[in-house]
Design a protein around this motif. Structure first.
Motif, PDB file in Angstrom:
ATOM      1  N   SER A   1       0.834  -1.204   0.000  1.00  0.00           N
ATOM      2  CA  SER A   1       0.000   0.000   0.000  1.00  0.00           C
ATOM      3  C   SER A   1       0.868   1.253   0.000  1.00  0.00           C
ATOM      4  O   SER A   1       0.603   2.200  -0.751  1.00  0.00           O
ATOM      5  CB  SER A   1      -0.918  -0.010   1.221  1.00  0.00           C
ATOM      6  OG  SER A   1      -1.673   1.165   1.267  1.00  0.00           O
ATOM      7  N   ILE A   2       1.907   1.259   0.834  1.00  0.00           N
ATOM      8  CA  ILE A   2       2.841   2.392   0.865  1.00  0.00           C
ATOM      9  C   ILE A   2       3.475   2.566  -0.507  1.00  0.00           C
ATOM     10  O   ILE A   2       3.548   3.671  -1.049  1.00  0.00           O
ATOM     11  CB  ILE A   2       3.941   2.163   1.929  1.00  0.00           C
ATOM     12  CG1 ILE A   2       3.363   2.278   3.338  1.00  0.00           C
ATOM     13  CG2 ILE A   2       5.102   3.144   1.744  1.00  0.00           C
ATOM     14  CD1 ILE A   2       4.301   1.773   4.429  1.00  0.00           C
ATOM     15  N   ALA A   3       3.940   1.465  -1.070  1.00  0.00           N
ATOM     16  CA  ALA A   3       4.621   1.520  -2.360  1.00  0.00           C
ATOM     17  C   ALA A   3       3.689   2.005  -3.462  1.00  0.00           C
ATOM     18  O   ALA A   3       4.085   2.814  -4.307  1.00  0.00           O
ATOM     19  CB  ALA A   3       5.185   0.150  -2.716  1.00  0.00           C
ATOM     20  N   ARG A   4       2.457   1.538  -3.459  1.00  0.00           N
ATOM     21  CA  ARG A   4       1.512   1.963  -4.497  1.00  0.00           C
ATOM     22  C   ARG A   4       1.152   3.436  -4.344  1.00  0.00           C
ATOM     23  O   ARG A   4       1.119   4.171  -5.322  1.00  0.00           O
ATOM     24  CB  ARG A   4       0.245   1.118  -4.443  1.00  0.00           C
ATOM     25  CG  ARG A   4       0.432  -0.228  -5.073  1.00  0.00           C
ATOM     26  CD  ARG A   4      -0.872  -0.971  -5.178  1.00  0.00           C
ATOM     27  NE  ARG A   4      -0.637  -2.245  -5.829  1.00  0.00           N
ATOM     28  CZ  ARG A   4      -1.389  -3.297  -5.664  1.00  0.00           C
ATOM     29  NH1 ARG A   4      -2.450  -3.244  -4.872  1.00  0.00           N
ATOM     30  NH2 ARG A   4      -1.122  -4.418  -6.294  1.00  0.00           N
ATOM     31  N   THR A   5       0.886   3.836  -3.112  1.00  0.00           N
ATOM     32  CA  THR A   5       0.508   5.226  -2.872  1.00  0.00           C
ATOM     33  C   THR A   5       1.640   6.172  -3.247  1.00  0.00           C
ATOM     34  O   THR A   5       1.444   7.136  -3.981  1.00  0.00           O
ATOM     35  CB  THR A   5       0.128   5.426  -1.395  1.00  0.00           C
ATOM     36  OG1 THR A   5      -0.957   4.559  -1.087  1.00  0.00           O
ATOM     37  CG2 THR A   5      -0.274   6.856  -1.122  1.00  0.00           C
ATOM     38  N   ALA A   6       2.831   5.871  -2.757  1.00  0.00           N
ATOM     39  CA  ALA A   6       3.978   6.748  -3.022  1.00  0.00           C
ATOM     40  C   ALA A   6       4.570   6.498  -4.400  1.00  0.00           C
ATOM     41  O   ALA A   6       5.002   7.432  -5.074  1.00  0.00           O
ATOM     42  CB  ALA A   6       5.048   6.533  -1.957  1.00  0.00           C
TER      43      ALA A   6
ATOM     44  N   LEU B 257      12.394   7.197  -5.624  1.00  0.00           N
ATOM     45  CA  LEU B 257      12.675   5.769  -5.480  1.00  0.00           C
ATOM     46  C   LEU B 257      13.265   5.478  -4.105  1.00  0.00           C
ATOM     47  O   LEU B 257      12.869   4.515  -3.436  1.00  0.00           O
ATOM     48  CB  LEU B 257      13.627   5.299  -6.582  1.00  0.00           C
ATOM     49  CG  LEU B 257      14.081   3.842  -6.509  1.00  0.00           C
ATOM     50  CD1 LEU B 257      12.892   2.902  -6.615  1.00  0.00           C
ATOM     51  CD2 LEU B 257      15.101   3.562  -7.611  1.00  0.00           C
ATOM     52  N   MET B 258      14.197   6.312  -3.669  1.00  0.00           N
ATOM     53  CA  MET B 258      14.790   6.122  -2.344  1.00  0.00           C
ATOM     54  C   MET B 258      13.728   6.195  -1.249  1.00  0.00           C
ATOM     55  O   MET B 258      13.717   5.381  -0.327  1.00  0.00           O
ATOM     56  CB  MET B 258      15.873   7.168  -2.091  1.00  0.00           C
ATOM     57  CG  MET B 258      17.140   6.935  -2.883  1.00  0.00           C
ATOM     58  SD  MET B 258      18.342   8.288  -2.767  1.00  0.00           S
ATOM     59  CE  MET B 258      18.461   8.545  -1.015  1.00  0.00           C
ATOM     60  N   GLY B 259      12.829   7.155  -1.369  1.00  0.00           N
ATOM     61  CA  GLY B 259      11.771   7.309  -0.370  1.00  0.00           C
ATOM     62  C   GLY B 259      10.855   6.096  -0.306  1.00  0.00           C
ATOM     63  O   GLY B 259      10.507   5.622   0.781  1.00  0.00           O
ATOM     64  N   VAL B 260      10.468   5.589  -1.465  1.00  0.00           N
ATOM     65  CA  VAL B 260       9.601   4.407  -1.509  1.00  0.00           C
ATOM     66  C   VAL B 260      10.310   3.210  -0.878  1.00  0.00           C
ATOM     67  O   VAL B 260       9.738   2.475  -0.073  1.00  0.00           O
ATOM     68  CB  VAL B 260       9.173   4.092  -2.959  1.00  0.00           C
ATOM     69  CG1 VAL B 260       8.473   2.740  -3.041  1.00  0.00           C
ATOM     70  CG2 VAL B 260       8.257   5.187  -3.496  1.00  0.00           C
ATOM     71  N   MET B 261      11.580   3.022  -1.226  1.00  0.00           N
ATOM     72  CA  MET B 261      12.321   1.873  -0.701  1.00  0.00           C
ATOM     73  C   MET B 261      12.559   1.990   0.801  1.00  0.00           C
ATOM     74  O   MET B 261      12.437   1.005   1.540  1.00  0.00           O
ATOM     75  CB  MET B 261      13.653   1.704  -1.448  1.00  0.00           C
ATOM     76  CG  MET B 261      13.485   1.349  -2.920  1.00  0.00           C
ATOM     77  SD  MET B 261      12.389  -0.057  -3.252  1.00  0.00           S
ATOM     78  CE  MET B 261      13.273  -1.372  -2.445  1.00  0.00           C
ATOM     79  N   VAL B 262      12.867   3.185   1.280  1.00  0.00           N
ATOM     80  CA  VAL B 262      13.075   3.382   2.722  1.00  0.00           C
ATOM     81  C   VAL B 262      11.775   3.115   3.481  1.00  0.00           C
ATOM     82  O   VAL B 262      11.769   2.413   4.498  1.00  0.00           O
ATOM     83  CB  VAL B 262      13.625   4.797   3.017  1.00  0.00           C
ATOM     84  CG1 VAL B 262      13.539   5.123   4.500  1.00  0.00           C
ATOM     85  CG2 VAL B 262      15.062   4.913   2.533  1.00  0.00           C
ATOM     86  N   ALA B 263      10.666   3.638   2.994  1.00  0.00           N
ATOM     87  CA  ALA B 263       9.377   3.424   3.659  1.00  0.00           C
ATOM     88  C   ALA B 263       9.024   1.939   3.700  1.00  0.00           C
ATOM     89  O   ALA B 263       8.552   1.423   4.728  1.00  0.00           O
ATOM     90  CB  ALA B 263       8.277   4.213   2.947  1.00  0.00           C
ATOM     91  N   THR B 264       9.267   1.240   2.612  1.00  0.00           N
ATOM     92  CA  THR B 264       8.980  -0.193   2.559  1.00  0.00           C
ATOM     93  C   THR B 264       9.873  -0.955   3.530  1.00  0.00           C
ATOM     94  O   THR B 264       9.408  -1.819   4.289  1.00  0.00           O
ATOM     95  CB  THR B 264       9.168  -0.722   1.123  1.00  0.00           C
ATOM     96  OG1 THR B 264       8.327   0.023   0.241  1.00  0.00           O
ATOM     97  CG2 THR B 264       8.819  -2.200   1.031  1.00  0.00           C
ATOM     98  N   ALA B 265      11.163  -0.638   3.536  1.00  0.00           N
ATOM     99  CA  ALA B 265      12.100  -1.323   4.430  1.00  0.00           C
ATOM    100  C   ALA B 265      11.772  -1.056   5.899  1.00  0.00           C
ATOM    101  O   ALA B 265      11.869  -1.959   6.734  1.00  0.00           O
ATOM    102  CB  ALA B 265      13.533  -0.903   4.115  1.00  0.00           C
ATOM    103  N   VAL B 266      11.365   0.163   6.211  1.00  0.00           N
ATOM    104  CA  VAL B 266      10.986   0.488   7.598  1.00  0.00           C
ATOM    105  C   VAL B 266       9.760  -0.317   8.009  1.00  0.00           C
ATOM    106  O   VAL B 266       9.710  -0.883   9.110  1.00  0.00           O
ATOM    107  CB  VAL B 266      10.756   2.007   7.773  1.00  0.00           C
ATOM    108  CG1 VAL B 266      10.052   2.317   9.080  1.00  0.00           C
ATOM    109  CG2 VAL B 266      12.084   2.750   7.696  1.00  0.00           C
TER     110      VAL B 266
END
Length: 150
Positions: free
Chosen positions: A28-33, A45-54
């Motif tokens: 959901s985070i990845a799709r939204t962002a 891309l960095m923001g999406v990956m950081v949010a997913t990893a967190v």
């Protein structure tokens, strides 16, 4: 031994449920962002990956805490042991060996490790999928008519 396997199966199933919820949240985070228009694709891309990893790291921490509660309930560690440390060592398969389970629960460490390996593999697959889908979306944005390459 059967009791150890049953307890570990119950805890593993609980953790799989937690990880399934984390997967839904991460996607959901990845799709939204990931599907937003952006002028800075690398930062995006960095923001999406950081949010997913967190999100996935929080899930792993919750899963370790479920194991901590289990170790405490069944008294799997010697008295005075640092349960959080002991479980993290088992869950991550680090295996220092400075704390060992009481003899009646000696399978709990390997069973914890088995659960950790499965869930870390699952997390790696999620991260790869999010990366792939976000890159595909960013490439599609770059191909839009009138779009400047950033």
């Amino acid at each position: 031994m059967l009791l150890q396997v049953l307890v570990a199966t119950l805890v593993s199933a609980t953790n799989i449920g937690i990880h399934a919820l984390a997967t839904v949240a991460a996607i959901s985070i990845a799709r939204t962002a990931g599907y937003r228009q952006t002028d800075g694709p690398r930062l995006h891309l960095m923001g999406v990956m950081v949010a997913t990893a967190v999100a996935l790291s929080l899930a792993h921490t919750m899963e370790v805490l479920v194991w901590v509660c289990t170790y405490w309930l069944v008294q799997a560690a010697p008295p005075g042991s640092d349960l959080l440390y002991f479980v993290f060592v088992n869950y991550t398969t680090l295996g220092y060996g400075d704390i060992t389970p009481v003899p009646a629960w000696r399978l709990i460490g390997p069973l914890t490790a088995m659960n950790g390996i499965l869930l870390f593999g699952w997390s790696a697959a999620i991260l790869f999928e999010v990366l792939q889908k976000t890159l595909e979306h960013l490439a599609a944005i770059e191909r839009l008519p009138g779009r400047k390459n950033a």
